[in-house]
Design a protein around this motif. Structure first.
Motif, PDB file in Angstrom:
ATOM      1  N   GLU A   1      -6.411  -6.219  -1.878  1.00  0.00           N
ATOM      2  CA  GLU A   1      -7.819  -6.339  -1.891  1.00  0.00           C
ATOM      3  C   GLU A   1      -8.168  -7.744  -1.808  1.00  0.00           C
TER       4      GLU A   1
ATOM      5  N   ARG B   1       0.952  -1.118   0.209  1.00  0.00           N
ATOM      6  CA  ARG B   1       0.129  -0.216   0.062  1.00  0.00           C
ATOM      7  C   ARG B   1       1.431   1.209   0.189  1.00  0.00           C
ATOM      8  N   LYS B   2       2.023   1.296   0.956  1.00  0.00           N
ATOM      9  CA  LYS B   2       2.988   2.211   0.648  1.00  0.00           C
ATOM     10  C   LYS B   2       3.964   2.601  -1.041  1.00  0.00           C
TER      11      LYS B   2
ATOM     12  N   ILE C   1      -3.483  -1.245  -4.558  1.00  0.00           N
ATOM     13  CA  ILE C   1      -4.716  -1.401  -3.880  1.00  0.00           C
ATOM     14  C   ILE C   1      -5.204  -2.730  -3.881  1.00  0.00           C
TER      15      ILE C   1
END
Length: 122
Positions: free
Chosen positions: A118, A111-112, A116
């Motif tokens: 999920e 994420r950094k 995305i």
């Protein structure tokens, strides 16, 4: 792949054989005393309860140097390789539950980097 078998096994080399044997003996004692069969971790994973996975991990009696080698360092390596692979094509990645939670977990690292991330559900 995102990691070789040799890289996985190299993480064990940070502990002497005696330290490995002691850690294994402690784990066996812990499992016997708690009558744990790993179902807690599986349930946390299936419920996508990363906080509980992380808390379960914190309770672990792993020496710091071993945790760094077996979890943290591998998370960083896997996140870098996933970044490269996922940049080239749509990607599905499956990794062990211990590598998911926390600030240094693969999810946070990706994420950094702007990905995305999920969970796949039913």
């Amino acid at each position: 792949g995102i990691e070789t078998a040799e890289e996985q096994l190299d993480a064990l080399s940070v502990l002497s054989y005696k330290e490995q044997a002691d850690l294994l003996a402690e784990e066996v004692k812990s499992i016997a005393a708690n009558k744990s069969d790993g179902k807690d971790v599986l349930n946390f994973y299936l419920q996508q309860n990363l906080d509980s996975l992380s808390a379960n991990d914190i309770d672990s009696k792993m020496p710091d140097k071993f945790y760094k080698a077996i979890v943290t360092d591998r998370n960083a390596r896997m996140a870098e390789r996933i970044t490269r692979i996922a940049s080239e094509q749509p990607t599905f990645i499956a990794i062990g539950a211990l590598h998911l939670p926390g600030e240094k977990g693969v999810i946070a690292l990706l994420r950094k980097k702007g990905f995305i991330v999920e969970a796949v559900t039913k």
